[in-house]
Motif scaffolding. Sequence first.
Motif, PDB file in Angstrom:
ATOM      1  N   PHE A 136      23.756  53.304  36.831  1.00 19.32           N
ATOM      2  CA  PHE A 136      23.461  51.879  36.676  1.00 19.32           C
ATOM      3  C   PHE A 136      24.375  51.262  35.610  1.00 19.32           C
ATOM      4  O   PHE A 136      24.881  50.148  35.759  1.00 19.32           O
ATOM      5  N   ALA A 137      24.576  51.998  34.503  1.00 18.53           N
ATOM      6  CA  ALA A 137      25.422  51.489  33.429  1.00 18.53           C
ATOM      7  C   ALA A 137      26.868  51.332  33.897  1.00 18.53           C
ATOM      8  O   ALA A 137      27.491  50.282  33.697  1.00 18.53           O
ATOM      9  N   TRP A 138      27.423  52.373  34.537  1.00 22.63           N
ATOM     10  CA  TRP A 138      28.798  52.300  35.021  1.00 22.63           C
ATOM     11  C   TRP A 138      28.939  51.278  36.141  1.00 22.63           C
ATOM     12  O   TRP A 138      29.963  50.580  36.238  1.00 22.63           O
ATOM     13  N   HIS A 139      27.929  51.171  36.971  1.00 19.04           N
ATOM     14  CA  HIS A 139      27.907  50.158  38.030  1.00 19.04           C
ATOM     15  C   HIS A 139      27.962  48.768  37.412  1.00 19.04           C
ATOM     16  O   HIS A 139      28.702  47.889  37.878  1.00 19.04           O
ATOM     17  N   GLY A 140      27.210  48.574  36.339  1.00 20.90           N
ATOM     18  CA  GLY A 140      27.230  47.289  35.650  1.00 20.90           C
ATOM     19  C   GLY A 140      28.578  46.990  35.031  1.00 20.90           C
ATOM     20  O   GLY A 140      29.076  45.849  35.093  1.00 20.90           O
ATOM     21  N   ILE A 141      29.189  48.010  34.431  1.00 17.02           N
ATOM     22  CA  ILE A 141      30.508  47.821  33.830  1.00 17.02           C
ATOM     23  C   ILE A 141      31.524  47.427  34.904  1.00 17.02           C
ATOM     24  O   ILE A 141      32.356  46.538  34.700  1.00 17.02           O
ATOM     25  N   ALA A 142      31.462  48.088  36.062  1.00 19.04           N
ATOM     26  CA  ALA A 142      32.376  47.744  37.151  1.00 19.04           C
ATOM     27  C   ALA A 142      32.183  46.286  37.565  1.00 19.04           C
ATOM     28  O   ALA A 142      33.162  45.565  37.833  1.00 19.04           O
ATOM     29  N   GLY A 143      30.927  45.847  37.617  1.00 17.85           N
ATOM     30  CA  GLY A 143      30.667  44.443  37.924  1.00 17.85           C
ATOM     31  C   GLY A 143      31.315  43.529  36.907  1.00 17.85           C
ATOM     32  O   GLY A 143      31.902  42.495  37.249  1.00 17.85           O
ATOM     33  N   ASN A 144      31.243  43.927  35.631  1.00 22.85           N
ATOM     34  CA  ASN A 144      31.845  43.111  34.584  1.00 22.85           C
ATOM     35  C   ASN A 144      33.370  43.131  34.634  1.00 22.85           C
ATOM     36  O   ASN A 144      34.025  42.159  34.258  1.00 22.85           O
ATOM     37  N   VAL A 145      33.944  44.249  35.091  1.00 25.39           N
ATOM     38  CA  VAL A 145      35.395  44.276  35.285  1.00 25.39           C
ATOM     39  C   VAL A 145      35.776  43.210  36.316  1.00 25.39           C
ATOM     40  O   VAL A 145      36.722  42.431  36.118  1.00 25.39           O
ATOM     41  N   GLY A 146      35.024  43.162  37.417  1.00 24.21           N
ATOM     42  CA  GLY A 146      35.275  42.124  38.418  1.00 24.21           C
ATOM     43  C   GLY A 146      34.995  40.735  37.883  1.00 24.21           C
ATOM     44  O   GLY A 146      35.746  39.788  38.150  1.00 24.21           O
ATOM     45  N   ILE A 147      33.928  40.615  37.112  1.00 20.37           N
ATOM     46  CA  ILE A 147      33.554  39.329  36.526  1.00 20.37           C
ATOM     47  C   ILE A 147      34.667  38.798  35.632  1.00 20.37           C
ATOM     48  O   ILE A 147      34.968  37.603  35.616  1.00 20.37           O
ATOM     49  N   ALA A 148      35.310  39.692  34.874  1.00 17.63           N
ATOM     50  CA  ALA A 148      36.381  39.277  33.967  1.00 17.63           C
ATOM     51  C   ALA A 148      37.709  39.095  34.694  1.00 17.63           C
ATOM     52  O   ALA A 148      38.432  38.117  34.457  1.00 17.63           O
ATOM     53  N   LEU A 149      38.052  40.029  35.584  1.00 21.12           N
ATOM     54  CA  LEU A 149      39.353  39.967  36.247  1.00 21.12           C
ATOM     55  C   LEU A 149      39.460  38.812  37.244  1.00 21.12           C
ATOM     56  O   LEU A 149      40.530  38.211  37.397  1.00 21.12           O
ATOM     57  N   GLY A 150      38.351  38.500  37.943  1.00 17.35           N
ATOM     58  CA  GLY A 150      38.384  37.412  38.919  1.00 17.35           C
ATOM     59  C   GLY A 150      38.862  36.103  38.313  1.00 17.35           C
ATOM     60  O   GLY A 150      39.868  35.533  38.749  1.00 17.35           O
ATOM     61  N   PRO A 151      38.168  35.591  37.287  1.00 17.42           N
ATOM     62  CA  PRO A 151      38.625  34.332  36.688  1.00 17.42           C
ATOM     63  C   PRO A 151      39.954  34.460  35.955  1.00 17.42           C
ATOM     64  O   PRO A 151      40.729  33.510  35.910  1.00 17.42           O
ATOM     65  N   PHE A 152      40.228  35.650  35.370  1.00 12.89           N
ATOM     66  CA  PHE A 152      41.510  35.835  34.678  1.00 12.89           C
ATOM     67  C   PHE A 152      42.674  35.716  35.664  1.00 12.89           C
ATOM     68  O   PHE A 152      43.647  34.987  35.418  1.00 12.89           O
ATOM     69  N   VAL A 153      42.573  36.435  36.782  1.00 14.22           N
ATOM     70  CA  VAL A 153      43.640  36.385  37.781  1.00 14.22           C
ATOM     71  C   VAL A 153      43.731  34.985  38.390  1.00 14.22           C
ATOM     72  O   VAL A 153      44.827  34.450  38.579  1.00 14.22           O
ATOM     73  N   ALA A 154      42.578  34.384  38.676  1.00 11.35           N
ATOM     74  CA  ALA A 154      42.589  33.039  39.261  1.00 11.35           C
ATOM     75  C   ALA A 154      43.242  32.039  38.313  1.00 11.35           C
ATOM     76  O   ALA A 154      44.103  31.248  38.724  1.00 11.35           O
ATOM     77  N   ALA A 155      42.832  32.055  37.031  1.00  7.23           N
ATOM     78  CA  ALA A 155      43.380  31.102  36.063  1.00  7.23           C
ATOM     79  C   ALA A 155      44.879  31.305  35.872  1.00  7.23           C
ATOM     80  O   ALA A 155      45.647  30.335  35.772  1.00  7.23           O
ATOM     81  N   THR A 156      45.308  32.567  35.847  1.00 12.07           N
ATOM     82  CA  THR A 156      46.724  32.858  35.643  1.00 12.07           C
ATOM     83  C   THR A 156      47.558  32.454  36.849  1.00 12.07           C
ATOM     84  O   THR A 156      48.621  31.837  36.718  1.00 12.07           O
ATOM     85  N   LEU A 157      47.088  32.772  38.054  1.00 15.82           N
ATOM     86  CA  LEU A 157      47.823  32.409  39.254  1.00 15.82           C
ATOM     87  C   LEU A 157      47.862  30.894  39.466  1.00 15.82           C
ATOM     88  O   LEU A 157      48.855  30.361  39.992  1.00 15.82           O
ATOM     89  N   LEU A 158      46.792  30.206  39.061  1.00 16.99           N
ATOM     90  CA  LEU A 158      46.773  28.750  39.207  1.00 16.99           C
ATOM     91  C   LEU A 158      47.824  28.074  38.331  1.00 16.99           C
ATOM     92  O   LEU A 158      48.171  26.904  38.560  1.00 16.99           O
ATOM     93  N   PHE A 159      48.316  28.797  37.356  1.00 10.13           N
ATOM     94  CA  PHE A 159      49.374  28.261  36.503  1.00 10.13           C
ATOM     95  C   PHE A 159      50.682  28.124  37.274  1.00 10.13           C
ATOM     96  O   PHE A 159      51.529  27.284  36.940  1.00 10.13           O
ATOM     97  N   VAL A 160      50.841  28.939  38.332  1.00  7.30           N
ATOM     98  CA  VAL A 160      52.114  28.936  39.070  1.00  7.30           C
ATOM     99  C   VAL A 160      51.957  28.640  40.565  1.00  7.30           C
ATOM    100  O   VAL A 160      52.948  28.381  41.246  1.00  7.30           O
ATOM    101  N   LEU A 161      50.718  28.688  41.109  1.00  4.53           N
ATOM    102  CA  LEU A 161      50.520  28.510  42.543  1.00  4.53           C
ATOM    103  C   LEU A 161      49.450  27.464  42.825  1.00  4.53           C
ATOM    104  O   LEU A 161      48.574  27.205  41.985  1.00  4.53           O
ATOM    105  N   GLU A 162      49.490  26.894  44.020  1.00  8.94           N
ATOM    106  CA  GLU A 162      48.419  26.009  44.474  1.00  8.94           C
ATOM    107  C   GLU A 162      47.156  26.830  44.707  1.00  8.94           C
ATOM    108  O   GLU A 162      47.212  28.017  45.033  1.00  8.94           O
TER     109      GLU A 162
END
Length: 422
Positions: A136-162
């Motif tokens: 459960f703990a590692w499953h939660g951490i994996a969720g948080n990896v997605g939670i953090a990477l999703g907006p990070f990648v989106a925000a970074t890509l939006l700097f250069v792409l539509e």
Amino acid sequence: MALNANDRSIAGFTMTGHALVHWFETSIPIFLVVWIVEFDVSVAWIGIVVALGYAPFGLGALPGGILADRFGTKRLILFCLAGMSSAFLVLALAAVADSIYAVAVGLVLWGIAASVYHPAGLSLISTGVEERGTVFAWHGIAGNVGIALGPFVAATLLFVLEWQYVAAILAVPGLVAVAYGLRAEFDPVAATDATGSDSPQALSLSELRSNSRVLFASAFAIVFVIVTFEGLFYRGVLTFLPEILHGLPAMAEIELAAGLEGIEPGDYIYVGLLVVGMAGQYTGGKLTSRVPAARGLAVIFTILAVLALAFVPVTAMGLGMILVYCAVLGFFLFAIQPFYQEAVAVYTPPDTRGLSYGYTYLGEFGLGATSIAIGGFVLSESLGLFFAMLAGFALTGALLSAGLVVGLDRVGILATDPERAD
């Protein structure tokens, strides 16, 4: 204790699924900021549109739990991964229509596909894994990896792409995960007395009614309401925080280097909050084996209520205090989740676990999504009133959790595992 081979296989499969569900989920608030400008709509209106997408994410959890018990958890998770990726490709195509309504359709399709993950994934862990707390703990951490990477990648890509190209790129990892999942092998009931495989099981309407009556005649009914109030708080915070951070005076004081003028510092503070949430998720998961679930819920809800009331005063203290505040908020916002997941496992029998997690995420993400629609209107009136509303959600959750601590769980059917509930 080291995980056995079956535990490791289930952990890898569910961690991948959990990370990707939240990879998609938390990229949406980053797009929200773009859509307000792109389609010239108000915060209140965009709140309704996003709520239409998030609502089926939760409302579909109940049928998702039923389907998990009937058709098998692995099938449901694979459907989820393929469906979410396809929905983001549809979302990318919505830009061609140049319509906020087309965006709403893409979000609804995503919400339907994503809705089946949590009841299926958590049911699989609860019945197939021996070291449940650790996974459960590692499953939660994996969720948080997605939670953090999703907006990070989106925000970074939006700097250069539509934005539509960014949506399409975000769909790619989900398609890769489907290929990985098709090759994964494990015993989904290794941690129970049941035998067999992840095969179809008939669930009649009468059995559904009977199992539901059993669940809601027990302490699970209280847990369901507690989870709903946690969902109201969680959804309200994470959906609107990027927009709120963008509007803070402290953000305007940040000087960016040449060539970085298009970057929004608030987006990266938001990502930082989510990264800190990994530590909260892991700590909460580990503490579930030492602290009774109801007591942990009561304490963390109280902390969240205090943090909500503190937001407006903190914003007047400068950028440094805002950063500290967001780190603390991120920690406790996610530390609470393993406790309600454990509460469901404690207060329900294994043969209704898929159904119980279906109801759980109906409350968390379905009913919880109402705070997006309501919050958009409240936020358009007053930032202080918005966070007062969130504090009210948290205080209600704290009171209900305290009720479990002092003995409301003795009403009706006792916890499935009384020793862990005490």
